[in-house]
Design a protein around this motif. Structure first.
Motif, mmCIF file in Angstrom:
data_model
loop_
_atom_site.group_PDB
_atom_site.id
_atom_site.type_symbol
_atom_site.label_atom_id
_atom_site.label_comp_id
_atom_site.label_asym_id
_atom_site.label_seq_id
_atom_site.Cartn_x
_atom_site.Cartn_y
_atom_site.Cartn_z
ATOM 1 N N GLY A 69 0.792 -1.220 0.000
ATOM 2 C CA GLY A 69 0.000 0.000 0.000
ATOM 3 C C GLY A 69 0.825 1.271 0.000
ATOM 4 N N ILE A 70 2.103 1.156 -0.363
ATOM 5 C CA ILE A 70 3.006 2.309 -0.393
ATOM 6 C C ILE A 70 3.212 2.728 -1.845
ATOM 7 N N ALA A 71 2.925 3.979 -2.135
ATOM 8 C CA ALA A 71 3.076 4.484 -3.502
ATOM 9 C C ALA A 71 4.545 4.494 -3.907
ATOM 10 N N LEU A 72 4.801 4.184 -5.169
ATOM 11 C CA LEU A 72 6.165 4.216 -5.692
ATOM 12 C C LEU A 72 6.622 5.648 -5.904
ATOM 13 N N GLU A 73 7.917 5.844 -5.801
ATOM 14 C CA GLU A 73 8.542 7.132 -6.077
ATOM 15 C C GLU A 73 9.262 7.038 -7.414
ATOM 16 N N MET A 130 -1.543 -3.968 -6.918
ATOM 17 C CA MET A 130 -2.058 -2.592 -6.954
ATOM 18 C C MET A 130 -3.360 -2.498 -6.170
ATOM 19 N N PRO A 131 -3.274 -2.283 -4.868
ATOM 20 C CA PRO A 131 -4.508 -2.161 -4.079
ATOM 21 C C PRO A 131 -5.249 -0.860 -4.403
ATOM 22 N N ALA A 132 -6.555 -0.893 -4.268
ATOM 23 C CA ALA A 132 -7.382 0.277 -4.565
ATOM 24 C C ALA A 132 -6.989 1.489 -3.719
ATOM 25 N N ALA A 133 -6.378 1.242 -2.579
ATOM 26 C CA ALA A 133 -5.953 2.339 -1.701
ATOM 27 C C ALA A 133 -4.919 3.247 -2.367
ATOM 28 N N LEU A 134 -4.232 2.762 -3.382
ATOM 29 C CA LEU A 134 -3.217 3.571 -4.069
ATOM 30 C C LEU A 134 -3.791 4.423 -5.197
ATOM 31 N N LEU A 135 -5.070 4.277 -5.478
ATOM 32 C CA LEU A 135 -5.651 5.006 -6.601
ATOM 33 C C LEU A 135 -5.516 6.520 -6.434
ATOM 34 N N GLU A 136 -5.732 7.019 -5.242
ATOM 35 C CA GLU A 136 -5.610 8.467 -5.023
ATOM 36 C C GLU A 136 -4.201 8.956 -5.356
ATOM 37 N N SER A 137 -3.191 8.193 -4.960
ATOM 38 C CA SER A 137 -1.814 8.612 -5.252
ATOM 39 C C SER A 137 -1.541 8.578 -6.757
ATOM 40 N N GLN A 138 -2.178 7.647 -7.463
ATOM 41 C CA GLN A 138 -2.016 7.576 -8.915
ATOM 42 C C GLN A 138 -2.616 8.819 -9.578
ATOM 43 N N PHE A 139 -3.812 9.199 -9.161
ATOM 44 C CA PHE A 139 -4.442 10.395 -9.720
ATOM 45 C C PHE A 139 -3.665 11.650 -9.342
ATOM 46 N N ASP A 175 -12.880 9.154 -15.067
ATOM 47 C CA ASP A 175 -12.933 9.900 -13.818
ATOM 48 C C ASP A 175 -12.663 8.972 -12.631
ATOM 49 N N PHE A 176 -12.327 9.584 -11.523
ATOM 50 C CA PHE A 176 -11.913 8.838 -10.336
ATOM 51 C C PHE A 176 -12.971 7.829 -9.909
ATOM 52 N N ALA A 177 -14.235 8.247 -9.875
ATOM 53 C CA ALA A 177 -15.311 7.359 -9.402
ATOM 54 C C ALA A 177 -15.428 6.118 -10.279
ATOM 55 N N LEU A 178 -15.322 6.282 -11.583
ATOM 56 C CA LEU A 178 -15.412 5.144 -12.498
ATOM 57 C C LEU A 178 -14.265 4.166 -12.267
ATOM 58 N N ILE A 179 -13.058 4.686 -12.203
ATOM 59 C CA ILE A 179 -11.891 3.824 -12.011
ATOM 60 C C ILE A 179 -11.958 3.139 -10.651
ATOM 61 N N GLN A 180 -12.351 3.869 -9.629
ATOM 62 C CA GLN A 180 -12.469 3.293 -8.292
ATOM 63 C C GLN A 180 -13.490 2.153 -8.279
ATOM 64 N N GLU A 181 -14.613 2.352 -8.928
ATOM 65 C CA GLU A 181 -15.650 1.314 -8.978
ATOM 66 C C GLU A 181 -15.133 0.067 -9.697
ATOM 67 N N ARG A 182 -14.421 0.253 -10.788
ATOM 68 C CA ARG A 182 -13.874 -0.896 -11.519
ATOM 69 C C ARG A 182 -12.825 -1.626 -10.691
ATOM 70 N N MET A 183 -12.027 -0.880 -9.961
ATOM 71 C CA MET A 183 -10.995 -1.523 -9.132
ATOM 72 C C MET A 183 -11.612 -2.352 -8.015
ATOM 73 N N LYS A 184 -12.732 -1.910 -7.498
ATOM 74 C CA LYS A 184 -13.407 -2.670 -6.435
ATOM 75 C C LYS A 184 -13.841 -4.043 -6.928
ATOM 76 N N GLY A 185 -14.104 -4.140 -8.219
ATOM 77 C CA GLY A 185 -14.587 -5.388 -8.789
ATOM 78 C C GLY A 185 -13.511 -6.347 -9.246
ATOM 79 N N ARG A 186 -12.273 -6.055 -8.969
ATOM 80 C CA ARG A 186 -11.198 -6.962 -9.414
ATOM 81 C C ARG A 186 -10.197 -7.200 -8.292
ATOM 82 N N ARG A 187 -9.491 -8.288 -8.434
ATOM 83 C CA ARG A 187 -8.407 -8.593 -7.510
ATOM 84 C C ARG A 187 -7.108 -8.361 -8.254
ATOM 85 N N HIS A 188 -6.190 -7.723 -7.588
ATOM 86 C CA HIS A 188 -4.906 -7.444 -8.217
ATOM 87 C C HIS A 188 -3.815 -7.752 -7.219
ATOM 88 N N ARG A 189 -2.800 -8.430 -7.653
ATOM 89 C CA ARG A 189 -1.785 -8.908 -6.717
ATOM 90 C C ARG A 189 -0.840 -7.824 -6.213
#
Length: 118
Positions: A6-10, A77-86, A61-75
């Motif tokens: 859950g730590i954003a990359l630099e 990229m946790p959804a918690a990092l989405l804000e840092s990506q945006f 938009d953020f809401a769309l991407i966030q909703e799609r991320m909730k529906g998938r499992r990723h080894r």
């Protein structure tokens, strides 16, 4: 490992990865690379030494991407990092822009059409 925790990359974390991807692109005649090249400097590094390089910017938009991320499992990229990506995103000025609100097959068809127009 950082992202999985859950730590954003630099930028320093990304440099070796971007260099490796650039080498892969240069070793191929035609290639498609999908990655989160969030900053202009990342895209510049990916394109370094490549004459024909086109960026396709898949945006939503953020809401769309966030909703799609909730529906998938990723080894890694946790959804918690989405804000840092945006927050890190520097939208490319010179790119084929595709709104990902459409279904994937429509997005692919539009990308193909825009590439052929270039």
């Amino acid at each position: 490992a950082k992202m999985k925790a859950g730590i954003a990359l630099e930028d320093a974390d990304r440099r070796p990865w971007l260099s490796r991807l650039n080498e892969e692109l240069k070793s191929r005649r035609d290639a498609v690379l999908a990655c989160s090249a969030l900053k202009a400097s990342y895209r510049e590094r990916l394109a370094q030494g490549i004459d024909a390089f086109t960026t396709v910017y898949l945006h939503g938009d953020f809401a769309l991407i966030q909703e799609r991320m909730k529906g998938r499992r990723h080894r890694y990229m946790p959804a918690a990092l989405l804000e840092s990506q945006f927050a890190a995103l520097e939208p490319p000025a010179d790119a084929i822009r595709i709104d990902v609100a459409a279904d994937p097959s429509s997005c692919v068809a539009l990308i193909r059409r825009r590439l052929q127009e270039q």
